[in-house]
Design an enzyme around this catalytic site. Sequence first.
Site, PDB file in Angstrom:
ATOM      1  N   GLN A   9       0.822  -1.199   0.000  1.00  0.00           N
ATOM      2  CA  GLN A   9       0.000   0.000   0.000  1.00  0.00           C
ATOM      3  C   GLN A   9       0.854   1.246   0.000  1.00  0.00           C
ATOM      4  O   GLN A   9       0.401   2.296   0.363  1.00  0.00           O
ATOM      5  CB  GLN A   9      -0.918  -0.023   1.225  1.00  0.00           C
ATOM      6  CG  GLN A   9      -2.038  -1.022   1.063  1.00  0.00           C
ATOM      7  CD  GLN A   9      -2.171  -1.942   2.241  1.00  0.00           C
ATOM      8  OE1 GLN A   9      -1.648  -1.676   3.329  1.00  0.00           O
ATOM      9  NE2 GLN A   9      -2.843  -3.049   2.060  1.00  0.00           N
ATOM     10  N   PHE A  10       2.111   1.114  -0.417  1.00  0.00           N
ATOM     11  CA  PHE A  10       3.022   2.227  -0.250  1.00  0.00           C
ATOM     12  C   PHE A  10       3.245   3.023  -1.521  1.00  0.00           C
ATOM     13  O   PHE A  10       4.004   3.973  -1.526  1.00  0.00           O
ATOM     14  CB  PHE A  10       4.358   1.739   0.311  1.00  0.00           C
ATOM     15  CG  PHE A  10       4.180   0.957   1.573  1.00  0.00           C
ATOM     16  CD1 PHE A  10       3.312   1.405   2.553  1.00  0.00           C
ATOM     17  CD2 PHE A  10       4.860  -0.226   1.776  1.00  0.00           C
ATOM     18  CE1 PHE A  10       3.114   0.686   3.716  1.00  0.00           C
ATOM     19  CE2 PHE A  10       4.673  -0.950   2.939  1.00  0.00           C
ATOM     20  CZ  PHE A  10       3.801  -0.496   3.908  1.00  0.00           C
ATOM     21  N   LYS A 127       5.503 -10.986 -14.136  1.00  0.00           N
ATOM     22  CA  LYS A 127       4.200 -11.641 -13.978  1.00  0.00           C
ATOM     23  C   LYS A 127       3.209 -10.868 -14.838  1.00  0.00           C
ATOM     24  O   LYS A 127       3.511  -9.745 -15.268  1.00  0.00           O
ATOM     25  CB  LYS A 127       3.786 -11.634 -12.503  1.00  0.00           C
ATOM     26  CG  LYS A 127       3.697 -10.249 -11.887  1.00  0.00           C
ATOM     27  CD  LYS A 127       3.297 -10.346 -10.438  1.00  0.00           C
ATOM     28  CE  LYS A 127       3.374  -8.974  -9.774  1.00  0.00           C
ATOM     29  NZ  LYS A 127       3.041  -9.020  -8.361  1.00  0.00           N
ATOM     30  N   THR A 166       5.662 -12.858  -6.304  1.00  0.00           N
ATOM     31  CA  THR A 166       4.357 -13.491  -6.178  1.00  0.00           C
ATOM     32  C   THR A 166       4.558 -14.995  -6.320  1.00  0.00           C
ATOM     33  O   THR A 166       5.118 -15.445  -7.317  1.00  0.00           O
ATOM     34  CB  THR A 166       3.425 -12.971  -7.297  1.00  0.00           C
ATOM     35  OG1 THR A 166       3.426 -11.551  -7.247  1.00  0.00           O
ATOM     36  CG2 THR A 166       2.024 -13.496  -7.136  1.00  0.00           C
TER      37      THR A 166
END
Length: 420
Positions: A9-10, A127, A166
Amino acid sequence: ASGFPLDGQFAIVKRCKEKSTGVEYAAKFIKKRQSRASRRGVRREEIEREVDILQELQHPNIITLHDVYENRTDVVLILELVSGGELFDFLAQKESLSEEEATEFIKQILNGVQYLHSKKIAHFDLKPENIMLLDNNVHLPRIKLIDFGLAHRIKDGVEFKNIFGTPEFVAPEIVNYEPLGLEADMWSIGVITYILLSGASPFLGDSKQETLANISAVNFEFDEEFFGSTSELAKCFIRQLLVKDTRKRLKIQDALNHPWIKTHERLEDNSATVEAQMKVESQQLKTKRLKEYTIQSHSSMPPNNTYVNFERFASVLEDISLVEMGLENVAQKRESLQDDVEALLSIYCEKEAWYKEESESIRQELSQVRYEFRKAEVLRKGLQEDLRTTDASLASIDSRYLTREAHLSSLRQELYAELR
Ligand SMILES: *[C@@H]1O[C@H](CO)[C@@H](O)[C@H](O)[C@H]1NC(C)=O
Ligand SMILES: *[C@@H]1O[C@H](CO)[C@@H](O)[C@H](O)[C@H]1NC(C)=O
Ligand SMILES: *[C@@H]1O[C@H](CO)[C@@H](O)[C@H](O)[C@H]1NC(C)=O
């Protein structure tokens, strides 16, 4: 403009426009970590690494950095605007996809990665989300690799280990916390190609642990259900990328030279090989499953993204430690606060008594004043009365004076007559 969260969330990305030229860019706002102890925000070294790497990159298939701004709380990267959306979403919208079309895109990915790897830079986060299209309104959209937040310069003789990315796309050496190199990107390209051709994910299990275990065991297969119409060459390409031993995994140049990539290149150059082309045409891939995959991956991205989860977990930890520190402070300050409160209370009582006294005397003074005022009022009325009576008596005196004057003048006339 609306932003969407990236990097946990940065960081958020917003569309922006340079006023002097009207050119549009993407502005990536990165929250800086405010202290060493904090777990919120991105560390200065990490931001600098991303900026340093981006500043060095100039390739048609890689996002370019235009400018960087900074204030106390944020770093803002002004990046080339890549507005064509994700490659997978674009492909999923097509009715069908030939392997030839697929390789056109994979070749572009490989070209971008070749450029990176020639500079000994590993992306480490390849990805579908990070494979974007510059503009999807053209015949053959241009691929742009984005998000260099995890990118790293590989230095000879310097070991680099990390657990990030991920799960679905990371190489076994990341899962196993082994030294990392450019090969990790090649593995991710293998996973991406597998999904692109089938809509199925080679290692994705029901849980993160299962996924990581499947990766570490290189536990994948080409299910007939998904790969029935896929060419042997394509499977061979994937098989040579999903190799556990990094030394035996295809390098970027080998991938570009792979017959599956090369064959289609030749076909493009010389469309006279009708026979081979017909073979390709017959291998139309259904995109229905890819569509399902993109829908599912978009909806499951936040809960199943380790990076996001890690950052979320970290921010919870930070909140907890903040609360703990706060509680300690409270405990420490409670006693002195108690003293302060007592002192304040006594001061208050004193003040209150003083004010009471004060207000009592003021009340008395006030009633005195009121009394004086009323007295003055009465006096004033009396004076007015006096004034009026004085006026009246003055009037009567006036009239009496007039009669006297008349009387005097008649007396004067009588006296005058008698004298005469
Ligand atoms: C820094 O810039 C960002 C983005 O413009 C803004 O939201 C933030 O309030 C700024 N911080 C300070 C301390 O000015
Ligand atoms: C991952 O491993 C589990 C357990 O071995 C297996 O059931 C599952 O099918 C595997 N998934 C894939 C995609 O290979
Ligand atoms: C995310 O992964 C978990 C297992 O870790 C799985 O049960 C869940 O269905 C996945 N979430 C979504 C939205 O697909």
